[in-house]
Design a protein around this motif. Structure first.
Motif, PDB file in Angstrom:
ATOM      1  N   ILE A  49       0.831  -1.212   0.000  1.00 57.71           N
ATOM      2  CA  ILE A  49       0.000   0.000   0.000  1.00 57.71           C
ATOM      3  C   ILE A  49       0.861   1.256   0.000  1.00 57.71           C
ATOM      4  O   ILE A  49       0.651   2.180  -0.793  1.00 57.71           O
ATOM      5  CB  ILE A  49      -0.951  -0.013   1.213  1.00 57.71           C
ATOM      6  CG1 ILE A  49      -2.022  -1.098   1.031  1.00 57.71           C
ATOM      7  CG2 ILE A  49      -1.599   1.356   1.407  1.00 57.71           C
ATOM      8  CD1 ILE A  49      -2.855  -1.361   2.274  1.00 57.71           C
ATOM      9  N   ASN A  50       1.840   1.294   0.896  1.00 58.71           N
ATOM     10  CA  ASN A  50       2.668   2.498   1.009  1.00 58.71           C
ATOM     11  C   ASN A  50       3.520   2.729  -0.234  1.00 58.71           C
ATOM     12  O   ASN A  50       3.722   3.861  -0.655  1.00 58.71           O
ATOM     13  CB  ASN A  50       3.556   2.414   2.244  1.00 58.71           C
ATOM     14  CG  ASN A  50       2.779   2.606   3.538  1.00 58.71           C
ATOM     15  OD1 ASN A  50       1.568   2.798   3.511  1.00 58.71           O
ATOM     16  ND2 ASN A  50       3.464   2.557   4.656  1.00 58.71           N
ATOM     17  N   SER A 195       2.770   8.396   2.605  1.00 58.20           N
ATOM     18  CA  SER A 195       1.862   7.283   2.860  1.00 58.20           C
ATOM     19  C   SER A 195       1.108   7.517   4.166  1.00 58.20           C
ATOM     20  O   SER A 195       1.380   8.491   4.879  1.00 58.20           O
ATOM     21  CB  SER A 195       2.676   5.986   2.964  1.00 58.20           C
ATOM     22  OG  SER A 195       3.414   5.970   4.184  1.00 58.20           O
ATOM     23  N   PRO A 196       0.165   6.619   4.521  1.00 59.14           N
ATOM     24  CA  PRO A 196      -0.493   6.741   5.821  1.00 59.14           C
ATOM     25  C   PRO A 196       0.472   6.577   6.996  1.00 59.14           C
ATOM     26  O   PRO A 196       0.106   6.900   8.132  1.00 59.14           O
ATOM     27  CB  PRO A 196      -1.530   5.611   5.795  1.00 59.14           C
ATOM     28  CG  PRO A 196      -1.798   5.371   4.353  1.00 59.14           C
ATOM     29  CD  PRO A 196      -0.479   5.581   3.683  1.00 59.14           C
ATOM     30  N   LEU A 214      -7.583   7.770   9.266  1.00 55.35           N
ATOM     31  CA  LEU A 214      -7.228   6.870   8.171  1.00 55.35           C
ATOM     32  C   LEU A 214      -5.719   6.628   8.085  1.00 55.35           C
ATOM     33  O   LEU A 214      -5.223   6.254   7.023  1.00 55.35           O
ATOM     34  CB  LEU A 214      -7.714   7.456   6.835  1.00 55.35           C
ATOM     35  CG  LEU A 214      -9.224   7.667   6.677  1.00 55.35           C
ATOM     36  CD1 LEU A 214      -9.516   8.386   5.365  1.00 55.35           C
ATOM     37  CD2 LEU A 214      -9.970   6.342   6.751  1.00 55.35           C
ATOM     38  N   ASP A 215      -5.011   6.799   9.158  1.00 55.40           N
ATOM     39  CA  ASP A 215      -3.549   6.783   9.115  1.00 55.40           C
ATOM     40  C   ASP A 215      -2.966   5.948  10.250  1.00 55.40           C
ATOM     41  O   ASP A 215      -3.675   5.202  10.921  1.00 55.40           O
ATOM     42  CB  ASP A 215      -3.016   8.217   9.179  1.00 55.40           C
ATOM     43  CG  ASP A 215      -3.553   8.957  10.396  1.00 55.40           C
ATOM     44  OD1 ASP A 215      -3.136   8.630  11.514  1.00 55.40           O
ATOM     45  OD2 ASP A 215      -4.413   9.847  10.232  1.00 55.40           O
ATOM     46  N   LYS A 216      -1.673   6.120  10.484  1.00 55.45           N
ATOM     47  CA  LYS A 216      -0.942   5.331  11.471  1.00 55.45           C
ATOM     48  C   LYS A 216      -1.415   5.555  12.902  1.00 55.45           C
ATOM     49  O   LYS A 216      -1.118   4.754  13.788  1.00 55.45           O
ATOM     50  CB  LYS A 216       0.551   5.650  11.360  1.00 55.45           C
ATOM     51  CG  LYS A 216       1.466   4.656  12.053  1.00 55.45           C
ATOM     52  CD  LYS A 216       2.912   5.035  11.786  1.00 55.45           C
ATOM     53  CE  LYS A 216       3.879   4.144  12.513  1.00 55.45           C
ATOM     54  NZ  LYS A 216       5.282   4.545  12.231  1.00 55.45           N
ATOM     55  N   LEU A 234      -5.623   4.211  -0.048  1.00 59.10           N
ATOM     56  CA  LEU A 234      -5.041   3.866  -1.350  1.00 59.10           C
ATOM     57  C   LEU A 234      -6.101   3.901  -2.447  1.00 59.10           C
ATOM     58  O   LEU A 234      -5.852   4.429  -3.532  1.00 59.10           O
ATOM     59  CB  LEU A 234      -4.393   2.478  -1.285  1.00 59.10           C
ATOM     60  CG  LEU A 234      -3.778   1.991  -2.592  1.00 59.10           C
ATOM     61  CD1 LEU A 234      -2.632   2.904  -3.035  1.00 59.10           C
ATOM     62  CD2 LEU A 234      -3.271   0.553  -2.448  1.00 59.10           C
ATOM     63  N   GLU A 235      -7.251   3.343  -2.176  1.00 64.15           N
ATOM     64  CA  GLU A 235      -8.331   3.321  -3.181  1.00 64.15           C
ATOM     65  C   GLU A 235      -8.740   4.731  -3.577  1.00 64.15           C
ATOM     66  O   GLU A 235      -8.959   5.036  -4.754  1.00 64.15           O
ATOM     67  CB  GLU A 235      -9.519   2.521  -2.651  1.00 64.15           C
ATOM     68  CG  GLU A 235      -9.238   1.021  -2.554  1.00 64.15           C
ATOM     69  CD  GLU A 235     -10.313   0.264  -1.799  1.00 64.15           C
ATOM     70  OE1 GLU A 235     -11.303   0.920  -1.352  1.00 64.15           O
ATOM     71  OE2 GLU A 235     -10.188  -0.966  -1.646  1.00 64.15           O
ATOM     72  N   LYS A 236      -8.852   5.612  -2.589  1.00 61.25           N
ATOM     73  CA  LYS A 236      -9.228   7.002  -2.857  1.00 61.25           C
ATOM     74  C   LYS A 236      -8.146   7.707  -3.680  1.00 61.25           C
ATOM     75  O   LYS A 236      -8.417   8.460  -4.611  1.00 61.25           O
ATOM     76  CB  LYS A 236      -9.462   7.748  -1.551  1.00 61.25           C
ATOM     77  CG  LYS A 236     -10.772   7.418  -0.837  1.00 61.25           C
ATOM     78  CD  LYS A 236     -10.847   8.115   0.499  1.00 61.25           C
ATOM     79  CE  LYS A 236     -12.206   7.954   1.163  1.00 61.25           C
ATOM     80  NZ  LYS A 236     -13.237   8.821   0.532  1.00 61.25           N
ATOM     81  N   VAL A 237      -6.874   7.440  -3.332  1.00 65.20           N
ATOM     82  CA  VAL A 237      -5.754   8.074  -4.034  1.00 65.20           C
ATOM     83  C   VAL A 237      -5.694   7.602  -5.485  1.00 65.20           C
ATOM     84  O   VAL A 237      -5.541   8.422  -6.410  1.00 65.20           O
ATOM     85  CB  VAL A 237      -4.431   7.775  -3.311  1.00 65.20           C
ATOM     86  CG1 VAL A 237      -3.216   8.081  -4.190  1.00 65.20           C
ATOM     87  CG2 VAL A 237      -4.347   8.577  -2.011  1.00 65.20           C
ATOM     88  N   LEU A 238      -5.816   6.309  -5.713  1.00 62.97           N
ATOM     89  CA  LEU A 238      -5.710   5.773  -7.061  1.00 62.97           C
ATOM     90  C   LEU A 238      -6.895   6.165  -7.940  1.00 62.97           C
ATOM     91  O   LEU A 238      -6.791   6.141  -9.175  1.00 62.97           O
ATOM     92  CB  LEU A 238      -5.586   4.249  -7.015  1.00 62.97           C
ATOM     93  CG  LEU A 238      -4.317   3.689  -6.361  1.00 62.97           C
ATOM     94  CD1 LEU A 238      -4.306   2.167  -6.419  1.00 62.97           C
ATOM     95  CD2 LEU A 238      -3.055   4.261  -7.012  1.00 62.97           C
ATOM     96  N   ALA A 239      -7.998   6.551  -7.316  1.00 60.61           N
ATOM     97  CA  ALA A 239      -9.181   6.939  -8.073  1.00 60.61           C
ATOM     98  C   ALA A 239      -9.117   8.389  -8.563  1.00 60.61           C
ATOM     99  O   ALA A 239      -9.985   8.847  -9.314  1.00 60.61           O
ATOM    100  CB  ALA A 239     -10.437   6.742  -7.229  1.00 60.61           C
TER     101      ALA A 239
END
Length: 240
Positions: A49-50, A195-196, A214-216, A234-239
């Motif tokens: 993911i990261n 990354s998160p 939504l993070d660490k 990740l899904e939101k970023v890739l969209a």
């Protein structure tokens, strides 16, 4: 490029030499640490993911004229990066008050910071990555005044780009940590990852103070569903 000798293993990544001395292979790990490695664990799929999220954001920054160490990704959790001489500073950008800023100053959680606050920490585990002033940076010879000015200007630009991008993703970029290095041509270049693990991210459409995380911090504070939060980001970023 085939990985050769292991050069360094940190909390989140392993760096290997390649046949090209100017290029390294970074392998992202699923290991998770917090509080200067006093808390340890594993987040399933974190490395993939990261790495994937960092690739996406590095590409966006490069397209906007921000130099990064990114080269390519030969595998979902592997990234070829340019070899850098690391500037031993962690640069923290705060758009909203959270974490140590609230604990150390009493500023209420979520208070907007305008202009965004940029802070420097000495990147050294032995000393606990302490906050440092510009005067201390120069006294310790961690960077020159010209380098600090360039890093600050790049950081402001990176924040503008990332803040606007995450807003499109319905995510609030609360704060984040970045690192810089000097490449073979003498340029200041963005390194590490985005990354998160390195950003504090809140769901812009969620009002519940726990559900929005939504993070660490989900790992740090034992909030649960860490893997799900990382995957959602990740899904939101890739969209977008």
């Amino acid at each position: 490029m085939t990985a050769l000798q292991k050069l360094y293993e940190g909390k989140a990544k392993i760096l290997y030499a390649t046949a090209d001395p100017t290029i390294l292979l970074a392998c992202y790990k699923d290991d998770a640490t917090a509080f200067n490695a006093q808390k340890r664990g594993t987040i399933a799929g974190k490395g993939r993911i990261n790495c994937t999220m960092s690739e996406h954001l590095f590409r966006k920054l490069e397209a906007a004229g921000v130099p990064t160490h990114f080269v390519d990704c030969p595998a979902p959790n592997e990234m070829h990066v340019r070899a850098l001489t690391i500037v031993p500073l962690e640069v923290i950008v705060r758009n909203f008050a959270a974490g140590s800023l609230c604990k150390q100053t009493g500023i209420a959680l979520g208070t907007p910071l305008d202009p965004p606050l940029i802070e420097f920490c000495y990147k050294n585990d032995e000393f606990g990555d302490p906050l440092v002033t510009e005067g201390r940076i120069y006294a310790m010879k961690l960077a020159t005044p010209a380098q600090v000015r360039e890093i600050t200007e790049l950081t402001q630009r990176i924040n503008e780009i990332l803040r606007d991008f995450f807003q499109q993703c319905d995510i609030i970029l609360v704060d984040f940590k970045i690192e810089f290095g000097i490449d073979s041509g003498g340029r200041i270049v963005l390194g590490d990852e985005i990354s998160p693990d390195t950003c504090r991210l809140w769901d812009a459409k969620e009002t519940d103070p726990i559900a929005r995380v939504l993070d660490k911090d989900r790992f740090r504070q034992d909030l649960g569903n860490v893997e799900g939060a990382y995957q959602r980001v990740l899904e939101k970023v890739l969209a977008n």
